[in-house]
Design an enzyme around this catalytic site. Structure first.
Site, mmCIF file in Angstrom:
data_model
loop_
_atom_site.group_PDB
_atom_site.id
_atom_site.type_symbol
_atom_site.label_atom_id
_atom_site.label_comp_id
_atom_site.label_asym_id
_atom_site.label_seq_id
_atom_site.Cartn_x
_atom_site.Cartn_y
_atom_site.Cartn_z
ATOM 1 N N LEU A 63 38.311 40.350 45.810
ATOM 2 C CA LEU A 63 37.625 41.067 46.894
ATOM 3 C C LEU A 63 38.588 41.439 48.015
ATOM 4 O O LEU A 63 38.230 42.173 48.927
ATOM 5 C CB LEU A 63 36.464 40.235 47.447
ATOM 6 C CG LEU A 63 35.207 40.181 46.584
ATOM 7 C CD1 LEU A 63 34.144 39.312 47.243
ATOM 8 C CD2 LEU A 63 34.666 41.576 46.307
ATOM 9 N N ASN A 94 44.009 35.012 46.097
ATOM 10 C CA ASN A 94 45.324 35.614 46.408
ATOM 11 C C ASN A 94 45.193 36.716 47.454
ATOM 12 O O ASN A 94 45.428 37.887 47.203
ATOM 13 C CB ASN A 94 46.011 36.122 45.137
ATOM 14 C CG ASN A 94 45.181 37.136 44.366
ATOM 15 O OD1 ASN A 94 43.967 37.203 44.531
ATOM 16 N ND2 ASN A 94 45.825 37.929 43.544
ATOM 17 N N ASN A 278 48.095 42.800 34.466
ATOM 18 C CA ASN A 278 48.679 41.548 33.984
ATOM 19 C C ASN A 278 47.582 40.562 33.604
ATOM 20 O O ASN A 278 46.686 40.350 34.410
ATOM 21 C CB ASN A 278 49.528 40.888 35.074
ATOM 22 C CG ASN A 278 50.758 41.683 35.392
ATOM 23 O OD1 ASN A 278 51.238 42.458 34.593
ATOM 24 N ND2 ASN A 278 51.262 41.508 36.593
ATOM 25 N N ASP A 305 38.120 40.825 36.031
ATOM 26 C CA ASP A 305 39.408 40.829 36.733
ATOM 27 C C ASP A 305 39.493 42.094 37.599
ATOM 28 O O ASP A 305 40.524 42.763 37.644
ATOM 29 C CB ASP A 305 40.590 40.723 35.760
ATOM 30 C CG ASP A 305 41.914 40.484 36.497
ATOM 31 O OD1 ASP A 305 41.892 40.252 37.726
ATOM 32 O OD2 ASP A 305 42.966 40.547 35.843
HETATM 33 ZN ZN LIG Z 1 45.180 36.786 36.849
#
Ligand SMILES: [Zn+2]
Length: 429
Positions: A63, A94, A278, A305
């Site tokens: 988000l 992250n 990734n 994701d």
């Molecule tokens: Zn990841």
């Protein structure tokens, strides 16, 4: 207010329910399920011709709040979720700063309630600043409401730290979600290492990097007895390692994304930066292994994701572009097109991967349609044909590998705690 969801095919895998029944909702909860219910005082939601599923749950969403609101924020991301049929999403830590303490976790939960169109769950970081050096405030974050712990974005390189993280998180009966790619092997890689990367002259991220990371994490989970969840599995080796570990009784679960099931490294040949992610899109043999793993229960859940970026960040040469793209608004359509309409998976199986199973694994409300349960419900038209056009997206991150693709199957209404928040693609709050 009472609502009556009438005339649909109700599928709730947690109850092995697949029947033409009606659902009465009152005060945010399901109060009655049965055939031919008459309830004249209720507002009618016509579900004729539609599938009525427990609200979809996505355990892997970026988000970007706090700090990266040019890419996404709670307001835009949760509306993208509602548009895609999701009633609960879990956000990865992250961010800037990294979500690595209880204040940030509780702040985000509060902000999610204020601004979120759907239920927002928070995943706390494993290490301070996600630097892989020192454990974050794992216990405090779990007390504040974190539903899982993860340094997603990269692998926890330090085995001792991962061991400590597993031991500590296990004490609270929570799970560590691992982004499994061994660093040194993927350092400069931008796509799957194989025939296509060789042809294009691009540096690769070999599947063995994922296999190694998954192997070590499984060994540590087995040694500590703690539970591990492997994020976005993409390699054949990882599937096999997880399959064997489950047979030994290791507490390991795993997720897979629509893009890793529906696309391959051959899709990267046009250097479209929307294909960069990734772990990378892999070759057909890996995709076949993922489908087998999903079929036999090795892979537990489907996640997006969802990793939006600002337009100008993705509008650069392939090797400089950030990895990831928006997924919330295409996920269900891609899954139904690639898995259901090809005859490989049934609707109850898909709804299990997207709702019942994630709710059970992470101890969340929802994921089932029974009297007394929260009224989080998604109405799906499995045969609705539509074309992906990112200009219609609610997310700020317009890059999608599915731009212009024709899909079959779409969420047509999203109900959160009894409130109809999306209908026919339009988010109403
Ligand atoms: Zn990841």
């Amino acid at each position: 207010m009472k609502r009556l969801v009438k005339g649909g095919r109700v599928i709730s895998p947690a109850q092995n329910l697949d029947a033409s029944v009606d659902i009465v909702i009152e005060d945010g909860k399901i109060v009655q399920i049965g055939p031919d219910i008459m309830c004249p005082e209720a507002e009618l939601i016509d579900a004729a011709g539609l599938v009525v599923a427990p609200g979809l749950i996505d355990m892997h969403v970026h988000l970007r709040e706090p700090g990266l609101e040019a890419k996404e924020d709670i307001y835009s991301g949760s509306r993208a979720a509602a548009a895609g049929g999701f009633t609960t999403i879990a956000c990865m830590p992250n961010t800037k700063p990294v979500i690595d303490n209880a204040i940030l976790v509780s702040g985000l939960i509060r902000q999610g309630k204020l601004e979120g169109a759907v239920n927002i769950k928070v995943i706390g970081a494993l290490s301070k600043g996600q630097e892989g050096k020192e454990l974050a405030e794992i216990g405090d974050m779990i007390y504040a409401g974190a539903v899982a712990i993860s340094d997603d974005g990269h692998w926890v390189n330090n085995a001792k730290l991962m061991r400590l993280g597993l031991e500590y998180t296990g004490m609270f009966h929570k799970t560590i979600i691992s982004h499994a790619e061994e660093d040194s092997l993927v350092a400069e890689g931008v796509m799957h290492e194989g025939a296509v990367s060789a042809m294009l002259g691009m540096k690769g991220r070999p599947a063995v990097a994922e296999d190694i990371a998954v192997a070590r994490d499984i060994m540590l989970a087995e040694y500590t007895g703690a539970s591990l969840h492997v994020a976005h599995v993409s390699s054949r080796g990882a599937v096999e390692l997880i399959r064997q570990a489950k047979q030994r009784g290791v507490k390991v679960t795993a997720e897979v994304t629509p893009q890793h099931l529906a696309l391959t490294d051959a899709d990267v040949t046009g250097f479209n930066t929307a294909m960069k992610v990734n772990p990378p899109l892999r070759s057909r043999d890996h995709v076949e292994a993922l489908l087998e793993g999903l079929k036999d229960g090795t892979l537990d859940i489907l996640v997006t994701d969802h990793a939006p970026h600002a337009f100008e960040e993705k509008d650069v040469e392939f090797r400089y572009a950030p990895s990831g793209f928006a997924g919330l608004e295409t996920s269900l359509g891609v899954i139904l097109t690639a898995l259901y309409h090809t005859g490989q998976f049934t609707l109850p199986e898909i709804i299990r991967f997207m709702s019942a199973r994630p709710a059970a694994l992470f101890g969340l409300d929802g994921g089932q349609l029974i009297p007394g349960a929260v009224a989080d419900i998604t109405l799906i038209d499995p045969d609705r044909e539509w074309t992906v056009d990112s200009r219609n997206f609610y997310t700020k991150g317009k890059a999608t590998p599915f731009e212009g693709k024709k899909l079959k199957g779409k969420a047509v209404a999203t109900i959160v705690a009894g409130n109809l928040i999306m209908q026919n693609g339009e988010v109403k709050i």
